[in-house]
Design a protein around this motif. Structure first.
Motif, PDB file in Angstrom:
ATOM      1  N   LYS A  66       0.468  -1.332   0.005  1.00 15.61           N
ATOM      2  CA  LYS A  66       0.508   0.330   0.259  1.00 15.61           C
ATOM      3  C   LYS A  66       0.684   1.525  -0.329  1.00 15.61           C
ATOM      4  N   PRO A  67       1.070   1.931  -1.044  1.00 12.20           N
ATOM      5  CA  PRO A  67       1.746   3.438  -1.309  1.00 12.20           C
ATOM      6  C   PRO A  67       0.812   4.343  -0.355  1.00 12.20           C
ATOM      7  N   VAL A  68       1.508   5.333   0.855  1.00 12.81           N
ATOM      8  CA  VAL A  68       1.136   5.486   1.885  1.00 12.81           C
ATOM      9  C   VAL A  68       0.934   7.429   1.768  1.00 12.81           C
ATOM     10  N   CYS A  69       2.746   7.798   0.791  1.00 11.17           N
ATOM     11  CA  CYS A  69       3.070   9.302  -0.089  1.00 11.17           C
ATOM     12  C   CYS A  69       3.877   8.713  -1.215  1.00 11.17           C
ATOM     13  N   TRP A  70       3.573   9.277  -1.859  1.00 11.90           N
ATOM     14  CA  TRP A  70       4.925   9.744  -2.709  1.00 11.90           C
ATOM     15  C   TRP A  70       5.487  11.317  -2.949  1.00 11.90           C
ATOM     16  N   LEU A  71       6.261  11.732  -3.645  1.00 11.56           N
ATOM     17  CA  LEU A  71       6.483  12.622  -4.093  1.00 11.56           C
ATOM     18  C   LEU A  71       7.619  12.326  -5.844  1.00 11.56           C
ATOM     19  N   GLU A  72       6.522  13.230  -6.521  1.00  8.06           N
ATOM     20  CA  GLU A  72       6.987  12.857  -7.829  1.00  8.06           C
ATOM     21  C   GLU A  72       7.448  14.228  -8.826  1.00  8.06           C
ATOM     22  N   THR A  73       8.788  13.962  -9.662  1.00 16.34           N
ATOM     23  CA  THR A  73       9.007  14.385 -10.233  1.00 16.34           C
ATOM     24  C   THR A  73       9.079  13.903 -11.558  1.00 16.34           C
ATOM     25  N   ASP A  74       9.233  14.866 -13.058  1.00 17.87           N
ATOM     26  CA  ASP A  74       9.420  14.385 -14.648  1.00 17.87           C
ATOM     27  C   ASP A  74      10.354  12.610 -14.309  1.00 17.87           C
ATOM     28  N   ALA A  75      11.712  12.991 -13.765  1.00 20.01           N
ATOM     29  CA  ALA A  75      12.278  12.189 -13.811  1.00 20.01           C
ATOM     30  C   ALA A  75      12.212  10.990 -12.381  1.00 20.01           C
ATOM     31  N   ALA A  76      11.300  11.264 -11.739  1.00 18.37           N
ATOM     32  CA  ALA A  76      12.001  10.705 -10.583  1.00 18.37           C
ATOM     33  C   ALA A  76      10.497  10.280  -9.640  1.00 18.37           C
ATOM     34  N   ILE A  77      10.669   9.147  -8.462  1.00 21.19           N
ATOM     35  CA  ILE A  77       9.854   9.414  -7.748  1.00 21.19           C
ATOM     36  C   ILE A  77      10.119   9.241  -6.537  1.00 21.19           C
ATOM     37  N   ILE A  79       8.193   6.824  -3.251  1.00 18.72           N
ATOM     38  CA  ILE A  79       7.624   6.548  -1.955  1.00 18.72           C
ATOM     39  C   ILE A  79       7.727   5.567  -1.879  1.00 18.72           C
ATOM     40  N   THR A  80       6.898   5.746   0.137  1.00 17.50           N
ATOM     41  CA  THR A  80       6.625   5.204   0.846  1.00 17.50           C
ATOM     42  C   THR A  80       5.413   4.127   0.623  1.00 17.50           C
ATOM     43  N   VAL A  81       5.650   2.948   0.914  1.00 18.45           N
ATOM     44  CA  VAL A  81       5.232   1.943   0.867  1.00 18.45           C
ATOM     45  C   VAL A  81       5.121   0.763   2.306  1.00 18.45           C
ATOM     46  N   VAL A  82       4.010   0.833   2.469  1.00 23.83           N
ATOM     47  CA  VAL A  82       3.510  -0.262   4.086  1.00 23.83           C
ATOM     48  C   VAL A  82       3.301  -2.307   3.117  1.00 23.83           C
ATOM     49  N   TRP A  83       3.993  -2.950   3.402  1.00 28.64           N
ATOM     50  CA  TRP A  83       4.225  -3.772   3.047  1.00 28.64           C
ATOM     51  C   TRP A  83       4.417  -4.729   4.142  1.00 28.64           C
ATOM     52  N   THR A  84       3.003  -5.874   3.799  1.00 31.17           N
ATOM     53  CA  THR A  84       2.204  -6.485   4.801  1.00 31.17           C
ATOM     54  C   THR A  84       2.859  -8.404   4.389  1.00 31.17           C
ATOM     55  N   GLY A  85       3.397  -9.094   4.686  1.00 30.47           N
ATOM     56  CA  GLY A  85       3.428 -10.048   3.964  1.00 30.47           C
ATOM     57  C   GLY A  85       3.491 -11.138   4.703  1.00 30.47           C
ATOM     58  N   GLN A 105      11.128   2.826   2.160  1.00 29.35           N
ATOM     59  CA  GLN A 105      11.166   3.680   1.223  1.00 29.35           C
ATOM     60  C   GLN A 105      11.825   3.287  -0.158  1.00 29.35           C
ATOM     61  N   LEU A 106      11.088   4.074  -1.458  1.00 24.70           N
ATOM     62  CA  LEU A 106      11.469   3.090  -2.543  1.00 24.70           C
ATOM     63  C   LEU A 106      11.935   4.573  -3.495  1.00 24.70           C
ATOM     64  N   ARG A 107      13.583   5.294  -3.982  1.00 18.81           N
ATOM     65  CA  ARG A 107      13.505   5.765  -5.193  1.00 18.81           C
ATOM     66  C   ARG A 107      13.473   5.487  -6.259  1.00 18.81           C
ATOM     67  N   LEU A 108      12.374   5.747  -7.515  1.00 19.25           N
ATOM     68  CA  LEU A 108      13.085   4.919  -9.184  1.00 19.25           C
ATOM     69  C   LEU A 108      12.388   6.167  -9.513  1.00 19.25           C
ATOM     70  N   ILE A 117      14.759   1.188  -9.627  1.00 17.98           N
ATOM     71  CA  ILE A 117      15.050   1.328  -8.510  1.00 17.98           C
ATOM     72  C   ILE A 117      16.179   1.739  -8.593  1.00 17.98           C
ATOM     73  N   VAL A 118      16.703   2.846  -7.609  1.00 18.91           N
ATOM     74  CA  VAL A 118      18.295   3.519  -7.640  1.00 18.91           C
ATOM     75  C   VAL A 118      18.174   3.962  -6.248  1.00 18.91           C
ATOM     76  N   GLY A 119      17.600   3.036  -5.038  1.00 26.19           N
ATOM     77  CA  GLY A 119      17.550   3.003  -3.529  1.00 26.19           C
ATOM     78  C   GLY A 119      16.203   2.628  -3.298  1.00 26.19           C
ATOM     79  N   THR A 120      16.505   1.763  -1.659  1.00 24.20           N
ATOM     80  CA  THR A 120      15.655   1.237  -1.378  1.00 24.20           C
ATOM     81  C   THR A 120      16.393   1.005   0.350  1.00 24.20           C
ATOM     82  N   ARG A 121      15.051   1.071   1.451  1.00 24.53           N
ATOM     83  CA  ARG A 121      15.298   1.440   2.873  1.00 24.53           C
ATOM     84  C   ARG A 121      14.225   1.123   3.892  1.00 24.53           C
TER      85      ARG A 121
END
Length: 324
Positions: A66-77, A79-85, A105-108, A117-121
């Motif tokens: 579930k994406p909970v928040c995101w910040l988008e530009t033309d070239a990147a985004i 995203i913070t997601v909640v992953w229930t596995g 947190q994902l940086r695309l 994906i260029v980074g995860t945390r």
């Protein structure tokens, strides 16, 4: 491809990689093989080794993102997601389901017209280093969060007649992936959660005006709490003392524990404990399965070899709870 579809495809691949151990299918999702991917692969490998050592066989992995928040530009985004596995496995012909909830947190980056994906945390992980100073910094926000909360926690057994482990376990199962509105929620919430479980099991608070003494929390407009209620190492020291209110007995191994008992984790092996869990049941081998907060976990194998905080130097402390 729309970014939501890309994120869903990525986590579908993650689920399959957890199931079969083949992380190579994740490589096309990354712009380059970052350290974060290597660390996740190491974690998946440890989880598979842990399963094999137990004699368990993983037969299903599923989850929701579930994406909970995101910040988008033309070239990147960002995203913070909640992953229930959820992971389903067999052990001695008995079925088990382990569940966890992670905030990631994902940086695309839109490289060559395609998302990569260029980074995860992981925003909250097991065993983040705690200190009294960190807890102090959280205090103002936490007090504000509980100013209008119910003054008494839910599912509480009052009195000091003894420890009801079944009540503590019932609380751990009820609140493993959510927050009792009677309490604040901390960034590092593992010890706060375990204290709530113990209190729900009938362990009475030891009140004090000094946060460095006793074991207590006050909710409402005058909200405050002891370090032993909220800081992992402080609770460990209280349990280790064997004194009131838990009157804990140190055990030599996890195999000696029963539901309602507590495990403390020193991930770095440096003598400072950073995490606590509560035993909710035993598996078919007689070994503990635990619930916890921070990375919210249900029916998780006690050894935590699949944790992002795991190191080969990990040390454990095992405590049986007697109560007053």
């Amino acid at each position: 491809m729309e970014w939501r579809a890309f994120v869903q495809r990525y986590f579908d691949a993650v689920h399959q990689s957890i199931l079969d151990g083949q992380y190579e299918r994740l490589l096309p999702f990354y712009l380059e093989q970052k350290m974060s991917l290597q660390q996740e692969w190491a974690r998946i490998n440890r989880a598979h080794r842990q399963m094999r050592k137990r004699g368990a066989r993983l037969h299903g992995v599923s989850g929701q993102v579930k994406p909970v928040c995101w910040l988008e530009t033309d070239a990147a985004i960002d995203i913070t997601v909640v992953w229930t596995g959820k992971s389903q496995y067999l052990l001695k012909n008995k079925r088990y389901e382990e569940a966890s909830r992670r905030m990631i947190q994902l940086r695309l980056d839109k490289a060559a017209g395609q998302w990569r994906i260029v980074g995860t945390r992981e925003q909250q992980g097991d065993g983040k280093s705690e200190s009294v100073e960190e807890m102090e910094r959280q205090s103002t926000a936490a007090v504000t969060a509980v100013e209008d909360a119910v003054s008494q926690p839910l599912l509480v057994v009052h009195g000091a007649g003894g420890y009801r482990a079944d009540k503590a376990v019932a609380y751990a199962e009820r609140y493993w992936n959510t927050t009792n509105p009677a309490y604040p929620r901390f960034t590092d919430d593992c010890t706060n959660f375990i204290s709530q479980c113990l209190y729900a099991g009938g362990i009475p608070m030891l009140m004090s005006k000094d946060r460095g003494k006793g074991w207590w929390i006050r909710t409402g407009k005058s909200a405050d709490w002891s370090y032993s209620w909220t800081v992992a190492h402080s609770l460990y020291l209280l349990l280790k003392s064997g004194g009131p209110p838990m009157r804990a007995i140190a055990k030599k191994s996890a195999a000696e524990l029963v539901p309602g008992d507590i495990i403390c984790y020193d991930f770095n092996g440096d003598g400072r404990f950073q995490h606590n869990t509560i035993v909710v049941t035993l598996d078919a081998n007689g070994m503990p399965l635990v619930n916890a907060h921070t990375t919210d976990s249900s029916m998780r194998y006690w050894a935590y070899e699949d944790s992002t905080a795991y190191t080969p130097s990990i040390r454990y402390a095992f405590f049986h709870i007697r109560g007053m």
